[in-house]
Design an enzyme around this catalytic site. Structure first.
Site, PDB file in Angstrom:
ATOM      1  N   GLY A  13       8.535 -15.440 -19.726  1.00 51.09           N
ATOM      2  CA  GLY A  13       9.270 -14.258 -19.266  1.00 51.09           C
ATOM      3  C   GLY A  13      10.022 -14.536 -17.971  1.00 51.09           C
ATOM      4  O   GLY A  13       9.899 -15.608 -17.373  1.00 51.09           O
ATOM      5  N   ASP A  34       2.465 -17.759 -23.978  1.00 48.71           N
ATOM      6  CA  ASP A  34       3.386 -16.658 -24.289  1.00 48.71           C
ATOM      7  C   ASP A  34       3.454 -16.523 -25.805  1.00 48.71           C
ATOM      8  O   ASP A  34       3.440 -17.532 -26.506  1.00 48.71           O
ATOM      9  CB  ASP A  34       4.790 -16.965 -23.711  1.00 48.71           C
ATOM     10  N   THR A  38       8.949 -11.107 -26.019  1.00 43.26           N
ATOM     11  CA  THR A  38      10.175 -10.855 -25.234  1.00 43.26           C
ATOM     12  C   THR A  38      10.553 -12.069 -24.378  1.00 43.26           C
ATOM     13  O   THR A  38      11.680 -12.139 -23.901  1.00 43.26           O
ATOM     14  CB  THR A  38      10.019  -9.620 -24.300  1.00 43.26           C
ATOM     15  N   GLY A  39       9.632 -12.995 -24.192  1.00 43.69           N
ATOM     16  CA  GLY A  39       9.928 -14.205 -23.408  1.00 43.69           C
ATOM     17  C   GLY A  39      10.805 -15.160 -24.204  1.00 43.69           C
ATOM     18  O   GLY A  39      10.907 -15.063 -25.431  1.00 43.69           O
ATOM     19  N   ASP A  59      -0.823 -15.342 -28.617  1.00 40.80           N
ATOM     20  CA  ASP A  59      -0.900 -13.915 -28.309  1.00 40.80           C
ATOM     21  C   ASP A  59      -2.224 -13.676 -27.592  1.00 40.80           C
ATOM     22  O   ASP A  59      -3.297 -13.917 -28.170  1.00 40.80           O
ATOM     23  CB  ASP A  59      -0.841 -13.132 -29.632  1.00 40.80           C
ATOM     24  N   SER A  77       3.505  -9.002 -20.673  1.00 41.76           N
ATOM     25  CA  SER A  77       3.801  -7.649 -21.146  1.00 41.76           C
ATOM     26  C   SER A  77       5.305  -7.504 -21.302  1.00 41.76           C
ATOM     27  O   SER A  77       6.051  -8.034 -20.474  1.00 41.76           O
ATOM     28  CB  SER A  77       3.323  -6.577 -20.136  1.00 41.76           C
ATOM     29  N   LYS A 107     -13.896 -14.629 -15.834  1.00 35.90           N
ATOM     30  CA  LYS A 107     -15.347 -14.515 -15.572  1.00 35.90           C
ATOM     31  C   LYS A 107     -16.051 -15.792 -16.022  1.00 35.90           C
ATOM     32  O   LYS A 107     -16.859 -16.376 -15.286  1.00 35.90           O
ATOM     33  CB  LYS A 107     -15.877 -13.300 -16.342  1.00 35.90           C
ATOM     34  N   TYR A 147       3.781   1.896 -21.577  1.00 38.03           N
ATOM     35  CA  TYR A 147       3.794   0.891 -20.511  1.00 38.03           C
ATOM     36  C   TYR A 147       2.949   1.361 -19.324  1.00 38.03           C
ATOM     37  O   TYR A 147       2.046   0.653 -18.866  1.00 38.03           O
ATOM     38  CB  TYR A 147       5.235   0.658 -20.069  1.00 38.03           C
TER      39      TYR A 147
END
Ligand code: UDP
Length: 311
Positions: A13, A34, A38-39, A59, A77, A107, A147
């Site tokens: 992105g 990615d 949209t990237g 993903d 995002s 974690k 969003y």
């Protein structure tokens, strides 16, 4: 910090690809992830022969494990209003399941975690300028909520992993940012105005253009790590912004007033006192200069459009 292995989600992105450049220039190993929703791989093309950079088309809503790492930047995002409204469910998923998956990995590997949050968490703000302690004014069921609420859920998840699991997390609320690699056709105000001005098309101002935004050039943003509002505190009306674009491009484009999209925030300006005092951080590139720096990129996008149309 010394050399680290750093994972960047949403690496193809606009913002994250610039972040990868900064991290590599600081000597780190960077693993980009990615799903290319949209990237664009073109944003990473210059890293093809960089041995310290690796990439996985992945993903983050599906379970994945990139192996041990020291730090993760969660930048994945859709981010322009046109993209997140087109990809509404995907935006909800990446801001919930995707964020939880990345937090689990942080974690597991005892890694630091930075989540790229947004000024949209403040919604159509009733407090101006926006301070980090303001909880916002968000329509939970409106078209922008896919969003806004995903990003607010992500913030809650990040805070919870810190609270329950002691993950070392950071939250950055990023205000409108622009520059090279911003998608030319993503519907955002700077990309629309620059492309329209360079094509000689009318600049589409929604409503009367009195709504405001504060525009931050991408180089001012790239290497911030700590939880805080990050943006340029100089506020412009959209009409003033359009005039600035006309001046920079030398375009004779006219202005065309269009209806205002639903829930479009009326004003937005970050209070960056915290960034200034805590980090000594301050944006340096003002709108006039930043638009000038972005001009060659948008010119190349218009040229690419022209040659695609003539094929
Ligand atoms: N805007 C506009 N014309 C356009 C695109 C956007 O007047 O062609 C306005 C939009 O209504 C909003 C502001 O510019 O008030 C910023 O919109 P953008 O989509 O860039 O991002 P937002 O800050 O709303 O997420």
């Amino acid at each position: 910090m010394g050399k680290r292995r750093i994972v960047v989600t949403g690496a193809a992105g606009f913002l994250a690809s610039h972040l990868c450049d900064v991290l590599l220039s600081e000597g780190h190993d960077v693993h980009g992830i990615d799903n290319l929703a949209t990237g664009k791989m073109g944003n990473l093309a210059h890293l093809a022969s960089e041995p310290r950079f690796s990439f996985a088309e992945q993903d983050i809503c599906q379970s994945f494990d990139p192996g041990p790492f020291d730090y993760i930047f969660n930048m994945a995002s859709p981010a322009s209003p046109a993209d997140y409204m087109r990809l509404g469910i995907e935006t909800l998923q990446v801001g919930s399941t995707g964020t939880l998956n990345t937090l689990e990995l942080a974690k597991k590997y005892k890694a630091g975690y930075l989540h790229a949050s947004t000024s949209e968490c403040y919604g159509d703000p009733l407090v101006h300028p926006q301070v980090e302690t303001y909880w916002g004014n968000v329509n939970p069921i409106g078209p922008r909520s896919v969003y806004d609420e995903a990003k607010r859920f992500s913030e809650s998840a990040v805070a919870a992993y810190e609270r329950y699991h002691g993950v070392n997390t950071h939250l950055v609320r990023i205000f409108n940012t622009y520059g090279p690699r911003l998608q030319a056709n993503d519907g955002r105000v700077i990309s629309n105005f620059m492309m329209q001005a360079l094509r000689g098309d009318p600049l589409t101002i929604y409503a009367d253009g009195s709504q405001t935004r504060s525009f931050c050039y991408v180089s001012d943003l790239s290497d911030e790590h700590l939880p805080t509002n990050i943006g340029n505190p100089v506020e412009w009306t959209i009409l003033e912004c359009a005039k600035e674009v006309l001046a920079i491009t030398g375009s004779k484009s006219e202005i065309s007033f269009q209806p205002l999209p639903q829930d479009d925030p009326k004003q937005r300006r970050p209070d960056i006192t915290k960034a200034r005092t805590l980090l000594g951080w301050e944006p340096k590139v003002m709108l006039h200069e930043g638009l000038g720096l972005s001009l060659p990129y948008f010119k190349s996008c218009v040229e690419a459009e022209k040659s695609a149309a003539s094929v």
